[in-house]
Scaffold this motif. Structure first.
Motif, PDB file in Angstrom:
ATOM      1  N   ALA A   1      10.900   3.851  -0.066  1.00  0.00           N
ATOM      2  CA  ALA A   1      11.930   4.453   0.623  1.00  0.00           C
ATOM      3  C   ALA A   1      12.993   4.728  -0.464  1.00  0.00           C
ATOM      4  N   ARG A   2      13.319   3.834  -1.157  1.00  0.00           N
ATOM      5  CA  ARG A   2      14.311   4.310  -2.309  1.00  0.00           C
ATOM      6  C   ARG A   2      14.033   5.248  -3.185  1.00  0.00           C
TER       7      ARG A   2
ATOM      8  N   VAL B   1       0.912  -1.179   0.151  1.00  0.00           N
ATOM      9  CA  VAL B   1      -0.003   0.092   0.063  1.00  0.00           C
ATOM     10  C   VAL B   1       1.054   1.290   0.033  1.00  0.00           C
ATOM     11  N   GLU B   2       0.762   1.902  -1.209  1.00  0.00           N
ATOM     12  CA  GLU B   2       1.644   3.113  -1.163  1.00  0.00           C
ATOM     13  C   GLU B   2       0.829   4.383  -1.321  1.00  0.00           C
ATOM     14  N   GLY B   3       1.586   5.686  -1.031  1.00  0.00           N
ATOM     15  CA  GLY B   3       0.999   6.946  -1.136  1.00  0.00           C
ATOM     16  C   GLY B   3       1.546   7.972  -0.315  1.00  0.00           C
ATOM     17  N   ASN B   4       1.611   9.153  -0.639  1.00  0.00           N
ATOM     18  CA  ASN B   4       2.463  10.056   0.120  1.00  0.00           C
ATOM     19  C   ASN B   4       2.075  10.006   1.833  1.00  0.00           C
TER      20      ASN B   4
ATOM     21  N   MET C   1       1.180  -5.060   3.155  1.00  0.00           N
ATOM     22  CA  MET C   1       2.200  -4.426   3.617  1.00  0.00           C
ATOM     23  C   MET C   1       1.915  -2.777   3.551  1.00  0.00           C
ATOM     24  N   GLU C   2       2.284  -1.942   4.410  1.00  0.00           N
ATOM     25  CA  GLU C   2       2.244  -0.618   4.555  1.00  0.00           C
ATOM     26  C   GLU C   2       3.470  -0.355   3.944  1.00  0.00           C
ATOM     27  N   ARG C   3       3.475   0.309   2.755  1.00  0.00           N
ATOM     28  CA  ARG C   3       4.863   0.945   2.242  1.00  0.00           C
ATOM     29  C   ARG C   3       5.923  -0.401   1.797  1.00  0.00           C
TER      30      ARG C   3
END
Ligand code: DCP
Length: 231
Positions: free
Chosen positions: A109-110, A25-28, A102-104
């Motif tokens: 990060a990279r 799960v991705e996002g600002n 998974m959160e992020r």
């Protein structure tokens, strides 16, 4: 004979599902990743892995997360180094559940945070290259499973308002520009293909600008894809 048996065992082993269906799960910052994960708590077949912020806050009594924001030139490097380690642990964590949410990931990060820290000068080029060597080493030696990305897409304005409202101590000094740049980096990575994106063909983009009352329909829209292995 020993060799034949081993090869057979290997074949049997590899035919069994070894890795759970893994969703990032991705996002600002402030896009609602935690709320999204909470929505999936009711499903027993999901192993939910939240971001290890508490570990970043308390590394043997040291709040590395706070130090990263207060003194970035000195602490952005050890912070991202530690983020990489804690995320890797989650990536390789085993579960008997068929789905891992998974959160992020190490990838945001990279491709978002570390890129931002290089461009605003908080990471010296040398530090940046050390981190890149770690990412490449991990990439070459570990299997980092990813079957689906859920991108919680917000406008930077909405994300910034939420960050101000929740008022995490450590984030009190984060300026709007930082959130705006992180938004662009997420877009470049996930939408414009500037960097390697795992799960190339599978991504759901949700309108995460919606407020809490209306976001549920967006979350439900993703259920079919997230729960695919058990449907
Ligand atoms: N962070 C960072 N570098 C990373 C990952 C996170 O500097 N590689 C920082 C940014 C935030 C905090 O850690 O200050 C947590 O960020 P997230 O966006 O990952 O998590 P949130 O809890 O803010 O997510 P949401 O509001 O979407 O639930």
């Amino acid at each position: 004979l020993t060799k034949v048996i081993t090869a057979n065992q290997m074949a049997l082993f590899s035919s069994q599902p070894k890795h759970p269906f893994t969703v990032f799960v991705e996002g600002n910052i402030g896009s609602g990743k935690t709320t999204f994960l909470k929505h999936f708590e009711k499903f027993n077949d999901i192993c939910l892995l939240t971001e290890p912020v508490e570990r970043w806050r308390n590394l043997n009594g040291v709040n590395l997360f706070d130090l990263m924001y207060k003194n970035p030139e000195r602490f952005a490097m050890p912070f991202q180094n530690y983020v990489t380690l804690t995320m890797l642990k989650l990536h390789i964590q085993e579960t008997s559940k068929p789905i891992k949410l998974m959160e992020r990931s190490m990838f945001s990060a990279r491709y978002c945070f570390v890129e931002k820290m290089l461009s605003n000068g908080t990471l010296h080029e040398g530090m940046y290259h050390v981190l890149q060597e770690w990412y490449n080493f991990i990439h070459d030696h570990h299997h980092v499973q990813c079957d689906l990305i859920v991108y919680l897409r917000t406008s930077p304005e909405v994300a910034y308002e939420r960050i101000k409202k929740r008022a995490r101590d450590e984030e009190s000094c984060v300026p709007f520009e930082y959130i705006k740049d992180l938004h662009e980096l997420h877009e470049n990575w996930l939408i414009h293909g500037q960097f390697f994106r795992p799960a190339q063909k599978l991504m759901i983009v949700l309108d995460a600008n919606l407020d809490l009352e209306n976001i549920n329909s967006e979350y439900r829209r993703s259920e079919l894809s997230v729960l695919k292995p058990i449907m």
